[in-house]
Design an enzyme around this catalytic site. Structure first.
Site: not given
Ligand code: FE2
Length: 131
Positions: A16-18, A46, A52, A116, A119
Site C-alpha cells: 500500500e503506497k500511502h 505515490h 494528487h 494524501c 486518499h
C-alpha cells in the site's frame, strides 16, 4: 461518537503506497541523538502531481508511561508542479520523505501520520527500546 482513530488507515507498506514507512533502529541509548526517516511511497511510488500528492507528514514519539505523545516535527510539502501557468507546469515536485533527529531518555513508540489529498489519512508506528 465518531473516533478519530477510525479515520487513520494503515496497511502493509510493501503493498500500500500511502503508508508512511518509518526507518529507525530497534534500540537506542539513553540521550543518544537518533536519526530517523519517514517516507511515503518507499516501495510503491505515490503520485506527486498538483491534483494528487502527499500534503504532509507528522511524526510523534510516545514515551512509555506518558499520557500523551510528543510531536517531533511536522513537514508540509508545497511543491507539486503547480504554477501560474496551470497544474503540473512548474516541473518542481517535493518528494514526501523526511529525516529528523531526536533523543529520549525513555523507550516508547514512534508514530508517523501522513495525508494524501485524494486518499486521506494514513499512519504507521515503530517500537523503540532504550537502554
Ligand atoms: Fe493518494
Amino acid at each position: 461518537m465518531h473516533e478519530l482513530s477510525n479515520i487513520f488507515q494503515s496497511a502493509d507498506w510493501k503493498k500500500e503506497k500511502h503508508v508512511p514507512v518509518i526507518d529507525a533502529p530497534e534500540k537506542a541509548k539513553k540521550g543518544e541523538k537518533l536519526a530517523i526517516s519517514v517516507t511515503v511511497g518507499k516501495e510503491i511510488a505515490h503520485p506527486n502531481t498538483t491534483e494528487h500528492h502527499i500534503a504532509w507528514i507528522d511524526v510523534y514519539f510516545h514515551p512509555e508511561d506518558a499520557k500523551f505523545p510528543c510531536n517531533l516535527g511536522r513537514f508540509e510539502f508545497w511543491a507539486h508542479g503547480a504554477s501560474t501557468d496551470g497544474p503540473n507546469t512548474s516541473s518542481v515536485y517535493t518528494h514526501p520523505s523526511i529525516t529528523l533527529t531526536f533523543k529520549t531518555e525513555k523507550p516508547g513508540t514512534i508514530f508517523a501520520f501522513s495525508h494524501c489529498n485524494v486518499h486521506g489519512f494514513w499512519m504507521n508506528s515503530h517500537e523503540l527500546k532504550v537502554d
